[in-house]
Design a protein around this motif. Sequence first.
Motif, PDB file in Angstrom:
ATOM      1  N   GLY A 217     -13.274  19.048  32.828  1.00 56.43           N
ATOM      2  CA  GLY A 217     -12.629  19.427  31.565  1.00 56.43           C
ATOM      3  C   GLY A 217     -11.834  18.261  30.988  1.00 56.43           C
ATOM      4  O   GLY A 217     -11.906  17.966  29.789  1.00 56.43           O
ATOM      5  N   PHE A 218     -11.080  17.565  31.844  1.00 57.11           N
ATOM      6  CA  PHE A 218     -10.232  16.479  31.352  1.00 57.11           C
ATOM      7  C   PHE A 218     -11.104  15.314  30.902  1.00 57.11           C
ATOM      8  O   PHE A 218     -10.786  14.616  29.939  1.00 57.11           O
ATOM      9  N   SER A 219     -12.225  15.143  31.599  1.00 53.66           N
ATOM     10  CA  SER A 219     -13.142  14.079  31.231  1.00 53.66           C
ATOM     11  C   SER A 219     -13.693  14.324  29.817  1.00 53.66           C
ATOM     12  O   SER A 219     -13.796  13.391  29.008  1.00 53.66           O
ATOM     13  N   ARG A 220     -13.999  15.586  29.513  1.00 53.04           N
ATOM     14  CA  ARG A 220     -14.468  15.901  28.149  1.00 53.04           C
ATOM     15  C   ARG A 220     -13.356  15.637  27.132  1.00 53.04           C
ATOM     16  O   ARG A 220     -13.582  15.079  26.057  1.00 53.04           O
ATOM     17  N   THR A 221     -12.133  16.026  27.498  1.00 53.25           N
ATOM     18  CA  THR A 221     -10.997  15.762  26.597  1.00 53.25           C
ATOM     19  C   THR A 221     -10.881  14.263  26.318  1.00 53.25           C
ATOM     20  O   THR A 221     -10.706  13.835  25.176  1.00 53.25           O
ATOM     21  N   LEU A 222     -10.993  13.456  27.379  1.00 60.42           N
ATOM     22  CA  LEU A 222     -10.858  12.001  27.206  1.00 60.42           C
ATOM     23  C   LEU A 222     -11.959  11.469  26.278  1.00 60.42           C
ATOM     24  O   LEU A 222     -11.685  10.658  25.389  1.00 60.42           O
ATOM     25  N   ASP A 223     -13.196  11.973  26.453  1.00 60.01           N
ATOM     26  CA  ASP A 223     -14.291  11.542  25.572  1.00 60.01           C
ATOM     27  C   ASP A 223     -13.969  11.900  24.124  1.00 60.01           C
ATOM     28  O   ASP A 223     -14.190  11.097  23.207  1.00 60.01           O
ATOM     29  N   GLN A 224     -13.450  13.097  23.930  1.00 62.85           N
ATOM     30  CA  GLN A 224     -13.143  13.527  22.557  1.00 62.85           C
ATOM     31  C   GLN A 224     -12.020  12.670  21.956  1.00 62.85           C
ATOM     32  O   GLN A 224     -12.097  12.246  20.802  1.00 62.85           O
ATOM     33  N   VAL A 225     -11.008  12.401  22.772  1.00 64.32           N
ATOM     34  CA  VAL A 225      -9.897  11.574  22.273  1.00 64.32           C
ATOM     35  C   VAL A 225     -10.410  10.176  21.909  1.00 64.32           C
ATOM     36  O   VAL A 225     -10.035   9.605  20.878  1.00 64.32           O
ATOM     37  N   LEU A 226     -11.314   9.643  22.736  1.00 67.56           N
ATOM     38  CA  LEU A 226     -11.838   8.300  22.456  1.00 67.56           C
ATOM     39  C   LEU A 226     -12.607   8.238  21.139  1.00 67.56           C
ATOM     40  O   LEU A 226     -12.596   7.212  20.468  1.00 67.56           O
ATOM     41  N   THR A 227     -13.237   9.349  20.749  1.00 70.25           N
ATOM     42  CA  THR A 227     -13.953   9.326  19.460  1.00 70.25           C
ATOM     43  C   THR A 227     -12.961   9.186  18.299  1.00 70.25           C
ATOM     44  O   THR A 227     -13.331   8.759  17.219  1.00 70.25           O
ATOM     45  N   LEU A 228     -11.696   9.562  18.531  1.00 71.22           N
ATOM     46  CA  LEU A 228     -10.686   9.454  17.461  1.00 71.22           C
ATOM     47  C   LEU A 228     -10.096   8.042  17.410  1.00 71.22           C
ATOM     48  O   LEU A 228      -9.421   7.671  16.461  1.00 71.22           O
ATOM     49  N   ARG A 229     -10.299   7.286  18.457  1.00 69.33           N
ATOM     50  CA  ARG A 229      -9.805   5.917  18.604  1.00 69.33           C
ATOM     51  C   ARG A 229      -8.344   5.746  18.157  1.00 69.33           C
ATOM     52  O   ARG A 229      -8.021   4.920  17.273  1.00 69.33           O
ATOM     53  N   PRO A 230      -7.435   6.533  18.774  1.00 72.65           N
ATOM     54  CA  PRO A 230      -6.026   6.349  18.454  1.00 72.65           C
ATOM     55  C   PRO A 230      -5.568   4.960  18.902  1.00 72.65           C
ATOM     56  O   PRO A 230      -6.081   4.445  19.904  1.00 72.65           O
ATOM     57  N   GLU A 231      -4.639   4.358  18.166  1.00 77.72           N
ATOM     58  CA  GLU A 231      -4.154   3.024  18.550  1.00 77.72           C
ATOM     59  C   GLU A 231      -3.388   3.096  19.879  1.00 77.72           C
ATOM     60  O   GLU A 231      -3.353   2.133  20.635  1.00 77.72           O
ATOM     61  N   ARG A 232      -2.754   4.249  20.112  1.00 74.71           N
ATOM     62  CA  ARG A 232      -1.961   4.401  21.331  1.00 74.71           C
ATOM     63  C   ARG A 232      -2.225   5.765  21.962  1.00 74.71           C
ATOM     64  O   ARG A 232      -2.472   6.738  21.246  1.00 74.71           O
ATOM     65  N   VAL A 233      -2.131   5.799  23.280  1.00 78.07           N
ATOM     66  CA  VAL A 233      -2.255   7.078  23.977  1.00 78.07           C
ATOM     67  C   VAL A 233      -1.180   7.133  25.060  1.00 78.07           C
ATOM     68  O   VAL A 233      -0.945   6.147  25.756  1.00 78.07           O
ATOM     69  N   ALA A 234      -0.520   8.282  25.160  1.00 79.24           N
ATOM     70  CA  ALA A 234       0.406   8.512  26.275  1.00 79.24           C
ATOM     71  C   ALA A 234      -0.226   9.580  27.154  1.00 79.24           C
ATOM     72  O   ALA A 234      -0.688  10.606  26.650  1.00 79.24           O
ATOM     73  N   VAL A 235      -0.294   9.309  28.456  1.00 78.33           N
ATOM     74  CA  VAL A 235      -0.880  10.288  29.382  1.00 78.33           C
ATOM     75  C   VAL A 235       0.231  10.679  30.360  1.00 78.33           C
ATOM     76  O   VAL A 235       0.422  10.054  31.398  1.00 78.33           O
ATOM     77  N   TYR A 236       0.988  11.709  29.985  1.00 77.90           N
ATOM     78  CA  TYR A 236       2.179  12.057  30.764  1.00 77.90           C
ATOM     79  C   TYR A 236       1.826  12.898  31.980  1.00 77.90           C
ATOM     80  O   TYR A 236       0.978  13.779  31.932  1.00 77.90           O
ATOM     81  N   SER A 237       2.554  12.627  33.048  1.00 81.47           N
ATOM     82  CA  SER A 237       2.496  13.509  34.206  1.00 81.47           C
ATOM     83  C   SER A 237       3.264  14.781  33.840  1.00 81.47           C
ATOM     84  O   SER A 237       4.372  14.707  33.301  1.00 81.47           O
ATOM     85  N   PHE A 238       2.685  15.940  34.094  1.00 80.67           N
ATOM     86  CA  PHE A 238       3.378  17.184  33.763  1.00 80.67           C
ATOM     87  C   PHE A 238       4.681  17.266  34.566  1.00 80.67           C
ATOM     88  O   PHE A 238       4.666  17.287  35.793  1.00 80.67           O
ATOM     89  N   ALA A 239       5.796  17.289  33.859  1.00 81.55           N
ATOM     90  CA  ALA A 239       7.096  17.445  34.517  1.00 81.55           C
ATOM     91  C   ALA A 239       7.334  18.947  34.687  1.00 81.55           C
ATOM     92  O   ALA A 239       7.677  19.631  33.733  1.00 81.55           O
ATOM     93  N   PHE A 240       7.101  19.429  35.888  1.00 84.27           N
ATOM     94  CA  PHE A 240       7.244  20.861  36.176  1.00 84.27           C
ATOM     95  C   PHE A 240       8.651  21.073  36.726  1.00 84.27           C
ATOM     96  O   PHE A 240       8.954  20.705  37.858  1.00 84.27           O
ATOM     97  N   VAL A 241       9.527  21.599  35.900  1.00 85.65           N
ATOM     98  CA  VAL A 241      10.941  21.713  36.278  1.00 85.65           C
ATOM     99  C   VAL A 241      11.452  23.137  35.995  1.00 85.65           C
ATOM    100  O   VAL A 241      12.327  23.340  35.164  1.00 85.65           O
ATOM    101  N   PRO A 242      10.890  24.153  36.702  1.00 85.25           N
ATOM    102  CA  PRO A 242      11.249  25.551  36.395  1.00 85.25           C
ATOM    103  C   PRO A 242      12.735  25.843  36.604  1.00 85.25           C
ATOM    104  O   PRO A 242      13.255  26.778  35.999  1.00 85.25           O
ATOM    105  N   TRP A 243      13.421  25.009  37.420  1.00 86.06           N
ATOM    106  CA  TRP A 243      14.855  25.234  37.636  1.00 86.06           C
ATOM    107  C   TRP A 243      15.671  24.828  36.402  1.00 86.06           C
ATOM    108  O   TRP A 243      16.798  25.242  36.228  1.00 86.06           O
ATOM    109  N   MET A 244      15.058  23.986  35.541  1.00 90.81           N
ATOM    110  CA  MET A 244      15.758  23.592  34.312  1.00 90.81           C
ATOM    111  C   MET A 244      15.213  24.336  33.098  1.00 90.81           C
ATOM    112  O   MET A 244      15.935  24.605  32.146  1.00 90.81           O
TER     113      MET A 244
END
Length: 458
Positions: A217-244
């Motif tokens: 699924g993520f691989s398909r997302t990456l292919d789709q994003v690449l077709t848009l050729r954004p100048e910049r991409v941020a690939v954040y690690s999900f910050a899972f902080v249920p206590w906050m």
Amino acid sequence: MDELLARYDRPGPRYTSYPTAVEFHDGVNDEVYAESLARANTATGAPLSVYVHLPFCEERCAYCGCNVVITKHRDVAAHYLDYLDREIDMLAAHLPNRRRISQLHWGGGTPTYYTAAQLGRVFAGLSRHFTFTPDAEIGVEIDPRVTSPEQLSTLRQHGFNRLSMGVQDFAPEVQQAVNRIQSYEQTKALVDHARALGFRSINIDLIYGLPYQTIDGFSRTLDQVLTLRPERVAVYSFAFVPWMKAHMKHLPEDSLPGPDLKIALLALAQRAFIGAGYRQIGMDHFALPEDELGQAVEAGTLHRNFMGYTVQSARDMVSLGVSAIGDVQGTFVQNTKKLNEYYAALDEGRFPIERGYELDEDDHIRRHVITELMCNGHLDVHDTELRFSIPFDEYFAAELAELTGPDSPAADGLVHVDDVAITVTPQGRMFVRNICMIFDRYLRARTAGAKPVFSRTV
Ligand SMILES: C[S@@+](CC[C@H](N)C(=O)[O-])C[C@H]1O[C@@H](n2cnc3c(N)ncnc32)[C@H](O)[C@@H]1O
Ligand code: SF4
């Protein structure tokens, strides 16, 4: 890799600042801020970096860790603009000699929650007092699901030249689980429109570690994003902080990818973007070589502030709006996160500062070390010695021992250390937060406590 994960995947800061926001305290108040502004004002004519927080969203995405106010009541959000205007006026009154902006960023929440006319009003509030340098970076975060062509045109007319938009993942099962349905077509239409209007840099945010994410699924997302050729991409690690963030407790925890899948997702993104010609920045950002950020990577001149990676190095960053964090003359300040407190302070003619931190000399040294490692993956030892008049080996004897001893990041091939430099290796990029943590004076005391504070490093 499994062994490295076992050793290094632990809670740790993302170092958008050093010291991190958990060290902020209420001893830093509006009076301390006014003194910092008075010092800043003596640097006549020096450009400023300005952040404006527009916190509203109509609905909450289940993974969201940002400071947001969820409401469908448009009048609530309109009322906020009256107070934002007052805060801008108050700030300008303290900075009569600093009226040029080289970097402006509107973040959220979703700034395009506001109508085109309201966005124009926020801009007018700023341009009543401030002008822009000719090469100013003027950026805004938008949510493609709620942003209209008219809003984009208005922003462009006001001189905005950068857009940052959330995507996270296009996979339907992930979007369902995180309560954010956003099609590729919808996103592409907005990107196309932004390009036609002449926005010179478009950033797309992705997140790895979300519920039900898979390699396919993520691989398909990456292919789709690449077709848009954004100048910049941020690939954040999900910050899972249920206590906050209590709403994260509703995420199906058994559907969250484990550390090996998370690393595999990040590695997939790295391969996809580097393969498509992007330069990697720090551990999780990518930029096309023709983009200024990509060029700054080559030149080793990247900076980092609360807005993320940047090529601008305006020394003072002032921030407006609830929860916003500023960095003025060696003092961090954060506004209250609560709307009622924000309004009450401004009604009393006070800056709505809730807490902050005044950096001492040691903080400045460590901040330099951590910023260089996070941004450029490299620290020039001699330059650091000259800048701060310290014998590096002696000053950081304990840290260097930890960095290079047995079972250390150097022994694991994550970092190379010699007399002239500390250099993060390609393998070490994924663990750059762990390398920085060794230089963090405050962290030991924190991690000794039982209460979790930070999300995991992987
Ligand atoms: C303020 S939002 C972007 C603008 C707009 N509100 C939207 O969602 O499209 C900023 C970005 O923070 C990231 N983000 C939010 N919560 C996060 C979390 N818990 N962990 C990692 N990244 C997160 C997302 O990638 C999101 O696009
Ligand atoms: S739209 Fe953006 S800021 Fe609002 S809840 Fe979703 S991720 Fe958070």
